[in-house]
Write a protein that holds these residues in place. Structure first.
Motif, PDB file in Angstrom:
ATOM      1  N   SER A  82       0.846  -1.197   0.000  1.00 35.28           N
ATOM      2  CA  SER A  82       0.000   0.000   0.000  1.00 35.28           C
ATOM      3  C   SER A  82       0.877   1.241   0.000  1.00 35.28           C
ATOM      4  O   SER A  82       1.923   1.282   0.650  1.00 35.28           O
ATOM      5  CB  SER A  82      -0.976   0.004   1.177  1.00 35.28           C
ATOM      6  N   VAL A  83       0.427   2.237  -0.773  1.00 39.53           N
ATOM      7  CA  VAL A  83       1.182   3.473  -0.925  1.00 39.53           C
ATOM      8  C   VAL A  83       0.233   4.657  -0.943  1.00 39.53           C
ATOM      9  O   VAL A  83      -0.963   4.511  -1.181  1.00 39.53           O
ATOM     10  CB  VAL A  83       2.033   3.481  -2.223  1.00 39.53           C
ATOM     11  N   TYR A  84       0.799   5.827  -0.710  1.00 46.51           N
ATOM     12  CA  TYR A  84       0.074   7.089  -0.838  1.00 46.51           C
ATOM     13  C   TYR A  84       0.764   7.878  -1.942  1.00 46.51           C
ATOM     14  O   TYR A  84       1.994   8.013  -1.948  1.00 46.51           O
ATOM     15  CB  TYR A  84       0.118   7.877   0.475  1.00 46.51           C
ATOM     16  N   VAL A  85      -0.007   8.402  -2.883  1.00 45.42           N
ATOM     17  CA  VAL A  85       0.529   9.218  -3.976  1.00 45.42           C
ATOM     18  C   VAL A  85       0.036  10.645  -3.785  1.00 45.42           C
ATOM     19  O   VAL A  85      -1.156  10.867  -3.558  1.00 45.42           O
ATOM     20  CB  VAL A  85       0.082   8.684  -5.353  1.00 45.42           C
ATOM     21  N   GLY A  86       0.941  11.599  -3.863  1.00 43.73           N
ATOM     22  CA  GLY A  86       0.565  12.997  -3.682  1.00 43.73           C
ATOM     23  C   GLY A  86       1.327  13.919  -4.604  1.00 43.73           C
ATOM     24  O   GLY A  86       2.252  13.512  -5.313  1.00 43.73           O
ATOM     25  N   MET A  87       0.942  15.190  -4.571  1.00 38.59           N
ATOM     26  CA  MET A  87       1.560  16.242  -5.367  1.00 38.59           C
ATOM     27  C   MET A  87       1.872  17.398  -4.426  1.00 38.59           C
ATOM     28  O   MET A  87       1.098  17.670  -3.508  1.00 38.59           O
ATOM     29  CB  MET A  87       0.573  16.692  -6.437  1.00 38.59           C
ATOM     30  N   THR A  88       3.007  18.048  -4.634  1.00 34.12           N
ATOM     31  CA  THR A  88       3.385  19.142  -3.743  1.00 34.12           C
ATOM     32  C   THR A  88       4.218  20.197  -4.458  1.00 34.12           C
ATOM     33  O   THR A  88       4.900  19.899  -5.432  1.00 34.12           O
ATOM     34  CB  THR A  88       4.180  18.597  -2.531  1.00 34.12           C
ATOM     35  N   GLY A  89       4.162  21.416  -3.924  1.00 30.04           N
ATOM     36  CA  GLY A  89       5.025  22.500  -4.368  1.00 30.04           C
ATOM     37  C   GLY A  89       6.271  22.606  -3.503  1.00 30.04           C
ATOM     38  O   GLY A  89       7.165  23.388  -3.789  1.00 30.04           O
ATOM     39  N   LEU A  90       6.327  21.811  -2.428  1.00 33.19           N
ATOM     40  CA  LEU A  90       7.509  21.739  -1.562  1.00 33.19           C
ATOM     41  C   LEU A  90       8.444  20.659  -2.077  1.00 33.19           C
ATOM     42  O   LEU A  90       8.052  19.832  -2.901  1.00 33.19           O
ATOM     43  CB  LEU A  90       7.090  21.367  -0.134  1.00 33.19           C
ATOM     44  N   GLU A 132      -0.017  13.005 -11.340  1.00 30.48           N
ATOM     45  CA  GLU A 132      -0.425  12.368 -10.082  1.00 30.48           C
ATOM     46  C   GLU A 132      -1.424  11.222 -10.309  1.00 30.48           C
ATOM     47  O   GLU A 132      -1.173  10.097  -9.852  1.00 30.48           O
ATOM     48  CB  GLU A 132      -0.983  13.405  -9.111  1.00 30.48           C
ATOM     49  N   PRO A 133      -2.544  11.426 -11.018  1.00 30.35           N
ATOM     50  CA  PRO A 133      -3.451  10.295 -11.245  1.00 30.35           C
ATOM     51  C   PRO A 133      -2.855   9.219 -12.156  1.00 30.35           C
ATOM     52  O   PRO A 133      -3.155   8.038 -12.007  1.00 30.35           O
ATOM     53  CB  PRO A 133      -4.698  10.923 -11.868  1.00 30.35           C
ATOM     54  N   GLU A 134      -1.981   9.628 -13.074  1.00 31.50           N
ATOM     55  CA  GLU A 134      -1.299   8.645 -13.920  1.00 31.50           C
ATOM     56  C   GLU A 134      -0.423   7.730 -13.081  1.00 31.50           C
ATOM     57  O   GLU A 134      -0.412   6.510 -13.278  1.00 31.50           O
ATOM     58  CB  GLU A 134      -0.422   9.342 -14.969  1.00 31.50           C
ATOM     59  N   LYS A 135       0.328   8.328 -12.159  1.00 29.36           N
ATOM     60  CA  LYS A 135       1.213   7.546 -11.285  1.00 29.36           C
ATOM     61  C   LYS A 135       0.389   6.597 -10.419  1.00 29.36           C
ATOM     62  O   LYS A 135       0.759   5.432 -10.243  1.00 29.36           O
ATOM     63  CB  LYS A 135       2.054   8.489 -10.408  1.00 29.36           C
ATOM     64  N   ILE A 145      -2.099  -1.115  -3.531  1.00 31.16           N
ATOM     65  CA  ILE A 145      -3.284  -0.446  -2.989  1.00 31.16           C
ATOM     66  C   ILE A 145      -2.881   1.014  -2.876  1.00 31.16           C
ATOM     67  O   ILE A 145      -1.924   1.347  -2.166  1.00 31.16           O
ATOM     68  CB  ILE A 145      -3.675  -1.013  -1.625  1.00 31.16           C
ATOM     69  N   VAL A 146      -3.578   1.891  -3.582  1.00 27.36           N
ATOM     70  CA  VAL A 146      -3.162   3.286  -3.678  1.00 27.36           C
ATOM     71  C   VAL A 146      -4.169   4.199  -2.993  1.00 27.36           C
ATOM     72  O   VAL A 146      -5.361   4.125  -3.248  1.00 27.36           O
ATOM     73  CB  VAL A 146      -3.000   3.705  -5.160  1.00 27.36           C
ATOM     74  N   TYR A 147      -3.644   5.056  -2.118  1.00 26.11           N
ATOM     75  CA  TYR A 147      -4.426   6.120  -1.496  1.00 26.11           C
ATOM     76  C   TYR A 147      -3.929   7.429  -2.089  1.00 26.11           C
ATOM     77  O   TYR A 147      -2.779   7.547  -2.493  1.00 26.11           O
ATOM     78  CB  TYR A 147      -4.248   6.119   0.022  1.00 26.11           C
ATOM     79  N   GLY A 148      -4.792   8.438  -2.134  1.00 24.98           N
ATOM     80  CA  GLY A 148      -4.424   9.709  -2.758  1.00 24.98           C
ATOM     81  C   GLY A 148      -4.485   9.568  -4.265  1.00 24.98           C
ATOM     82  O   GLY A 148      -5.274   8.794  -4.802  1.00 24.98           O
ATOM     83  N   GLY A 149      -3.626  10.292  -4.950  1.00 24.71           N
ATOM     84  CA  GLY A 149      -3.561  10.209  -6.404  1.00 24.71           C
ATOM     85  C   GLY A 149      -4.790  10.737  -7.110  1.00 24.71           C
ATOM     86  O   GLY A 149      -5.202  10.195  -8.129  1.00 24.71           O
ATOM     87  N   HIS A 150      -5.381  11.815  -6.577  1.00 24.67           N
ATOM     88  CA  HIS A 150      -6.647  12.349  -7.101  1.00 24.67           C
ATOM     89  C   HIS A 150      -6.537  12.672  -8.559  1.00 24.67           C
ATOM     90  O   HIS A 150      -5.836  13.396  -9.045  1.00 24.67           O
ATOM     91  CB  HIS A 150      -7.083  13.600  -6.329  1.00 24.67           C
TER      92      HIS A 150
END
Length: 150
Positions: A82-90, A132-135, A145-150
């Motif tokens: 399980s992983v979380y995928v996100g996007m950030t400007g940091l 992000e959604p592609e990843k 199992i992916v959380y995030g990645g909107h």
């Protein structure tokens, strides 16, 4: 940075430590993780204290005036793969720290993060919004199992 006695949480290879941040020395792994016991105390810390921790860890500062974005993947404990995928400007290391201390954090990453396993960037905001959604879809197709990645 100094060679650490701790082994990587992902591949069990030797790590290098800078402040509270550990980086895997294995070039095929490249994961990073924060010392959770030490950084959890930062939940009520001032912005200056958090910036000092980021400086000690040698986390690159964002480029002033330019907006660059990253897409990142955090490994989660509990469920297998399980992983979380996100996007950030940091920088992703700084964003991962924010997840751990509860600053604009996903509940999945705050409670279950074990390591930042990869990131892509810098890129434009538009590129990150589409990546992000592609990843997330790529990881799901590989059985994660992916959380995030909107």
């Amino acid at each position: 940075m100094k060679v650490s006695s701790q082994l990587c949480r992902v591949c069990n290879s030797p790590t290098t430590q800078a402040g509270f941040l550990y980086r895997c020395n294995n070039s095929s792994c490249k994961s990073v993780y924060w010392d959770k016991f030490k950084v959890k105390r930062l939940a009520s810390a001032s912005r200056e204290e958090i910036n000092a921790v980021l400086q000690d860890a040698k986390v690159p500062e964002p480029h002033k005036g330019s907006k660059t974005y990253y897409v990142y993947v955090i490994r989660l404990r509990g469920e297998l793969n399980s992983v979380y995928v996100g996007m950030t400007g940091l920088h992703p290391y700084a964003r991962y720290l924010n997840h751990l201390i509860g600053n604009r954090a996903s509940r999945y990453a705050r409670r279950r993060a074990t390591a930042l396993v990869e990131f892509e960037g810098p890129m434009t905001r538009e590129a990150a919004l589409s990546r992000e959604p592609e990843k997330a879809a790529e990881l799901q197709s590989r059985g994660y199992i992916v959380y995030g990645g909107h």
